[in-house]
Enzyme design. Structure first.
Site, PDB file in Angstrom:
ATOM      1  N   LYS A 183      56.522  32.702   4.849  1.00 13.43           N
ATOM      2  CA  LYS A 183      55.808  33.873   5.343  1.00 13.43           C
ATOM      3  C   LYS A 183      54.333  33.666   5.051  1.00 13.43           C
ATOM      4  O   LYS A 183      53.923  33.558   3.897  1.00 13.43           O
ATOM      5  CB  LYS A 183      56.318  35.141   4.675  1.00 13.43           C
ATOM      6  CG  LYS A 183      55.546  36.376   5.112  1.00 13.43           C
ATOM      7  CD  LYS A 183      56.141  37.647   4.581  1.00 13.43           C
ATOM      8  CE  LYS A 183      55.309  38.850   5.013  1.00 13.43           C
ATOM      9  NZ  LYS A 183      55.855  40.116   4.514  1.00 13.43           N
ATOM     10  N   LYS A 195      57.656  33.129   9.536  1.00 18.92           N
ATOM     11  CA  LYS A 195      56.935  34.309  10.016  1.00 18.92           C
ATOM     12  C   LYS A 195      55.441  34.128   9.835  1.00 18.92           C
ATOM     13  O   LYS A 195      55.035  33.750   8.741  1.00 18.92           O
ATOM     14  CB  LYS A 195      57.410  35.517   9.217  1.00 18.92           C
ATOM     15  CG  LYS A 195      56.651  36.782   9.477  1.00 18.92           C
ATOM     16  CD  LYS A 195      57.116  37.873   8.571  1.00 18.92           C
ATOM     17  CE  LYS A 195      56.234  39.083   8.796  1.00 18.92           C
ATOM     18  NZ  LYS A 195      56.452  40.121   7.852  1.00 18.92           N
TER      19      LYS A 195
END
Ligand code: PBG
Length: 336
Positions: free
Chosen positions: A207, A260
């Site tokens: 992330k 992400k």
């Protein structure tokens, strides 16, 4: 003259002509390498306590904050379009936020209530949660802030309580999005010690500290009150570090690894797919979808064609599942 042209083209010898495999739709379909279906998509939904609420998010058109009563028919209509996987995010009233995110595991937390209700009314759906402090934190950070620092190990204890409460409410998949070190193993232990061995963990593994989360933070009013998230979320310049994060999450017991954002990180999706033998997912985040909404509202891009191509690119890069705000529109498009 005609003769000359004909002779000349006959003279061009080519054994390999890739266009033969594209000459009609039947052949093109037969040799298609990547497929994209509604079964690959997970639909993010924003929840708010109350009644009669369906409030559009300004920076994310066509996405709303829902109260439970309004959400029920929406879920029903998703199911009728074949969409059965959802990830839920709570918008918490400012007065319920504190330093230690205590409302995240409080008995009267509406988010937990919504999970229970949805699982009871729609047993066929799969629900994924968000495990991080930011929606509940008066500091707006994913972890506990002490003297301006986001402390790791004390955060794990809070995340453990939050995760256990979500498991007790009936969540199918936990989505730790906090990027603290050691959280996957810690949460796996908490689940297993409490007999939730069947609850899955889809870890936000790579992330990145990205500028593409803006509309999401608008939706939840969850932007950090000070500083940024760069001491825990990854540096967008780094790729090899994603392998380290993935190895740790894998060894700590993650069932699926997420990358992400998705669109600017297709190389990272591909890298994890090549190196790990568990499902890889991608989060097509709010800012990526907002760009397409804005351009298509202006008539600059064709909405359905662009979003389908984006999602297909994520599948081609190696994503098994995709979290995307396009999920419902895609499902309805396919149904037509
Ligand atoms: C919070 C969280 C964020 C997103 C998912 N979970 C925002 C952040 O890390 O600041 C972003 C999703 C999106 O932009 O669609 N833990």
């Amino acid at each position: 003259m005609l003769n000359f042209v004909k002779q000349n083209s006959q003279a061009i010898k080519m054994h390999i002509r890739p266009r033969r495999n594209r000459k009609n739709a039947v052949i093109r379909n037969m040799v298609e390498e990547t497929n994209l279906g509604v079964e690959h998509l997970i639909y993010p939904l924003f929840l708010q306590d109350g009644k009669g609420i369906k409030q559009e998010i300004k920076s994310l058109p066509n996405n709303f904050r829902w109260s439970l009563d309004q959400l029920l028919p929406e879920i029903d209509s998703c199911i009728r379009s074949g969409l059965k996987q959802f990830v839920l995010f709570p918008a918490i009233a400012e007065k319920l936020k504190d330093k230690v995110a205590s409302h995240s595991y409080a008995d009267d937390n509406f988010y937990l209530h919504v999970i229970r209700e949805l699982k009871e009314r729609f047993p066929e759906i799969v629900l994924m949660s968000d495990v991080a402090m930011d929606p509940y934190s008066s500091d707006g950070h994913d972890g506990l802030v002490k003297n301006g620092e986001i402390v790791n190990d004390e955060t794990l204890i809070i995340l453990g309580k939050m995760a256990l409460a979500q498991a007790q409410a009936g969540i199918d998949i936990l989505g730790p999005s906090d990027m603290m070190d050691g959280r996957v193993g810690y949460l796996r232990d908490v689940l297993d010690e409490n007999d939730f061995t069947n609850v899955s963990i889809m870890s936000y593994t790579a992330k990145y500290a990205s500028a593409f989360y803006g509309p999401f933070r608008d939706a939840l009013d969850s932007a950090p009150k000070s500083g940024d998230k760069k001491t825990y979320q990854m540096n967008p310049a780094n790729k090899r570090e994603a392998l380290l994060e993935a190895q740790l999450d894998f060894e700590e017991g993650a069932d699926m690894l997420m990358v992400k954002p998705a669109l600017c990180y297709l190389d990272v999706i591909h890298l994890l797919k090549e190196n790990f033998n568990i499902p890889i997912t991608a989060y097509n985040v709010s800012g990526e979808c907002a760009m397409v909404y804005a351009a298509s509202q202006n008539g600059w891009l064709n909405y359905e064609a662009t979003m389908s191509e984006m999602l297909l690119s994520m599948r081609r890069a190696g994503a098994d599942g995709i979290l995307t705000y396009f999920a419902k529109d895609f499902a309805e498009m396919v149904k037509r």
